[in-house]
Enzyme design. Structure first.
Site, PDB file in Angstrom:
ATOM      1  N   GLU A 172       0.864  -1.168   0.000  1.00 22.25           N
ATOM      2  CA  GLU A 172       0.000   0.000   0.000  1.00 22.25           C
ATOM      3  C   GLU A 172       0.906   1.224   0.000  1.00 22.25           C
ATOM      4  O   GLU A 172       1.710   1.408   0.915  1.00 22.25           O
ATOM      5  CB  GLU A 172      -0.862  -0.033   1.266  1.00 22.25           C
ATOM      6  CG  GLU A 172      -2.199   0.622   1.085  1.00 22.25           C
ATOM      7  CD  GLU A 172      -3.045   0.480   2.329  1.00 22.25           C
ATOM      8  OE1 GLU A 172      -3.654  -0.583   2.506  1.00 22.25           O
ATOM      9  OE2 GLU A 172      -3.060   1.424   3.126  1.00 22.25           O
ATOM     10  N   ASP A 175      -5.551  10.767   9.217  1.00 18.71           N
ATOM     11  CA  ASP A 175      -4.312  10.182   9.707  1.00 18.71           C
ATOM     12  C   ASP A 175      -3.860  10.788  11.027  1.00 18.71           C
ATOM     13  O   ASP A 175      -4.038  11.979  11.280  1.00 18.71           O
ATOM     14  CB  ASP A 175      -3.207  10.360   8.661  1.00 18.71           C
ATOM     15  CG  ASP A 175      -3.375   9.372   7.515  1.00 18.71           C
ATOM     16  OD1 ASP A 175      -3.302   8.164   7.784  1.00 18.71           O
ATOM     17  OD2 ASP A 175      -3.616   9.821   6.374  1.00 18.71           O
TER      18      ASP A 175
END
Lengths: 268, 410
Positions: free
Chosen positions: A49, A60
């Site tokens: 990824e 995040d």
């Protein structure tokens, strides 16, 4: 069949689970990324990824925010990330690569142009954090026309209707976000994840990966006992950050955490 | 991706937007992480229920009257109009509200909603601190826990508002990520919300963010336009020829504009932060010089670079220093119903001094951008024309900034 589907089928036949490490492209500098991708595969990664840096990574936690900032100091763009995938493909035609990022860089490139360029570069799937299925129809159509898998994120509060909506629109695998929160937080409840996965599987045939908060080999093995894939981000990105002063060492040392997880998962 | 979105909104009356999914033409929508989709739907349903509820409306009206101090006056600035030598300028005095700006109209509404939804904890983002103060104020009044996210840079620039929020019992969290300004504070508030969605209500301060925020905040702010419309009819016997308001996220502007949308003879001007000038690149004018993209949960005009990264903005006014704008403004621009212009820092400062000297009213630097454009437009119009300018806030908070720019230590 897509590279992602092929990989999951091979793993299932071998009785193994997928290990999916996440790194931010260009962190801490662009030259590190492709060698690190190869090193992660050698350490036991099944799918990679690759994070596309964004100035405002709303979903995040601090670790991946900082990784985006380091990459953006080098002005790493979506075009460059695609170049990295192209370069990776020169030596690895097998390992699926999933881009993970936010919608705006894709909007700016244009859905069609992005999908064509991603296919040409050797990308297999795209996970767009801030694009729920309701807003995704156009991008999904462009991606599917290029045989790219749109990968959706399911959350602890996604009900059956939403899981089915993601399954209808998505491909590759479903990414289950293990808790309500941001990447890298320490809130994982393995039992709760297992319960929810049973519910999700009743509504999808896609493989289900689990990510957010998986930070050691023991937890990776626990999750691998019932999930199809384990996604590992912040703990790896932390190793990369710690080695930022000696970038040559990053492909040598950072993947060690992945190798440990691989060993623990395969021992189950 | 506007070019690829086939809009059905062209034929829909402007007052009937957004659609069920929060779209204003190609703009708006819900571009958020999956975990927030459920809570946004819960919020939308609660808002739709309570905005029809007579008890809720009565409570809101009572608070607006007795806590906020509404209605705010519509003041004919006769002396300034005469000096400008053109149209008659009326000022909608949002600066006279409790806490000194229009922001409180929205925070009272959202706090009442939070209480009805059983949420005990309030979070907010703030740039200049006005929305943070307005949120901390209602949290104090309703006895709710309050956390305000503010960029580390803005905390330095707006020390008085930080202290004010702390006096009111709020926790002010310094945001050290990214550019350390309003956009980063919004990111951090979203991260808090996604982590604490079960007990937390996020009070967004402007008409941006994911659906239902742009519509909900607009509805709470339309009290400005509804009052102004009735007041000008009473005072001047007719509708105005033009409305002028500053646009950062755009909540005071949409609050003034919305009740006039169907009055097609009423022109509307939104004034963005022109910074050093729109051509300089150092500004905060996405509608004038940006392009469509997706940030903070909605599609709208943004300040971004060629790669789609959000770029830093510049404005003397912290309240306009934001790289996006509410999606309804994006649609009003494309549809041609409103026009968007920019006033530079210098023009805004000049208007700040002019109004202070001529009318005895110290305006906020944000509102001074609207005044600057009014000062340009009024002389081009006949003296029987009427303009309403939204004086969205008072300038006390900006005294240090203005003095500093003039080399004076206060």
């Amino acid at each position: 069949m897509s590279r992602i589907a092929t990989r999951f089928e091979a793993l299932r036949a071998a009785g193994r689970k997928a290990l999916i490490p996440y790194i931010t492209a260009g962190d801490p500098q662009p030259a590190v990324t492709v060698p690190l991708m190869h090193a992660l595969v050698e350490a036991g990664a099944d799918i990679l990824e690759l994070g596309v840096p964004f100035s405002d990574p709303m979903a995040d936690g601090p670790v991946i925010q900082a990784a985006c900032e380091r990459a953006l100091k080098h002005h790493v763009s979506l075009h460059q990330v695609l170049d990295m995938v192209r370069s990776f493909r020169e030596r690895d035609a097998e390992t699926p690569v999933v881009l993970m990022g936010y919608l705006n860089p894709v909007e700016v490139m244009g859905y069609q142009a992005f999908s064509e360029a991603a296919q040409a570069a050797g990308v297999d799937g795209v996970l767009t954090v801030d694009l729920p299925p309701e807003e995704a129809h156009e991008l999904v159509a462009c991606m599917k026309a290029q045989q790219l898998d749109p990968i959706f994120l399911a959350a602890p509060n996604s009900d059956a209707t939403r899981i089915r909506l993601m399954t209808e629109n998505g491909g590759g695998f479903l990414y289950y976000v293990s808790f309500k929160g941001v990447t890298g937080a320490n809130r994982l409840d393995v039992q709760a994840v297992q319960d929810k996965l049973n519910e999700i599987r009743a509504n999808t045939d896609l493989p289900v990966g689990v990510g957010f908060g998986i930070s050691d080999a023991e937890t990776a093995a626990q999750i691998a006992a019932f999930a199809d894939a384990v996604v590992v981000g912040s703990v790896l990105v932390k190793r990369v950050a710690a080695l930022a002063g000696q970038p040559d060492q990053i492909p040598l040392q950072a993947p060690q955490v992945i190798a440990e997880m691989r060993a623990a998962m395969d021992a189950v | 991706m506007v070019t690829q979105v086939k809009s059905t909104a062209d034929s829909v009356p402007l007052t009937e937007l957004p659609d069920a999914n929060g779209h204003f033409g190609p703009y708006g929508g819900r571009f958020v992480a999956e975990t927030l989709m459920g809570p946004l739907e819960e919020l939308r349903a609660a808002y739709e229920k309570f905005c029809q509820d007579p008890d809720f409306q009565a409570e809101l009206d009572s608070d607006l009257a007795h806590f906020v101090g509404r209605p705010s006056p519509l003041y004919h600035a006769e002396r300034w109009s005469r000096e400008l030598g053109g149209a008659q300028i009326y000022l909608k005095r949002e600066d006279l509200n409790h806490t000194g700006a229009h922001k409180v109209n929205n925070t009272v509404g959202q706090a009442l909603l939070a209480r009805r939804m059983g949420k005990k904890r309030i979070i907010a983002e703030t740039g200049a601190g006005q929305h943070g103060v307005a949120t901390a104020t209602v949290a104090a009044r309703f006895g709710m826990q309050c956390v305000v996210y503010m960029g580390a840079e803005d905390i330095q620039r707006q020390a008085i508002n930080v202290y004010r929020m702390r006096l009111l019992g709020a926790e002010v969290v310094s945001v050290e990520s990214g550019s350390k300004t309003l956009k980063d504070a919004l990111n951090e508030a979203m991260r808090d919300w996604v982590t604490n969605i079960d007990d937390t209500f996020y009070i967004i301060g402007t008409v941006a963010g994911p659906h239902p925020y742009p519509a909900m905040v607009r509805d709470f702010q339309t009290i400005i336009g509804r009052e102004a419309r009735a007041q000008i009819l009473e005072q001047a016997g007719r509708l105005p020829d033009g409305l002028i308001a500053c646009v950062g996220g755009g909540s005071n502007a949409i609050g003034l504009f919305y009740p006039f949308l169907e009055d097609t003879d009423v022109a509307m001007y939104g004034v963005e932060g022109g910074g050093d000038g729109v051509d300089s690149g150092r500004h905060a004018a996405p509608l004038c010089a940006g392009r469509p993209g997706v940030l903070h949960g909605n599609r709208t005009y943004l300040m971004e670079d060629a790669d789609g990264q959000i770029i830093e903005t510049h404005s003397v006014s912290a309240g306009l220093d934001y790289p996006g704008v509410g999606p309804e403004h994006a649609w009003l621009k494309d549809s041609g119903r409103a026009q968007y212009v920019a006033a530079t820092d210098e023009q805004a400062l000049q208007a700040f001094h002019e109004l202070t000297r001529v009318e005895g009213i110290i305006p906020a630097l944000e509102s001074s951008h609207a005044l600057a454009y009014a000062g340009q437009l009024a002389p081009t119009l006949d003296s029987d024309k009427l303009l309403i300018v939204n004086l969205s806030g008072r300038g006390d908070k900006d005294i240090h900034t203005v003095a500093g720019l003039e080399g004076i230590k206060v």
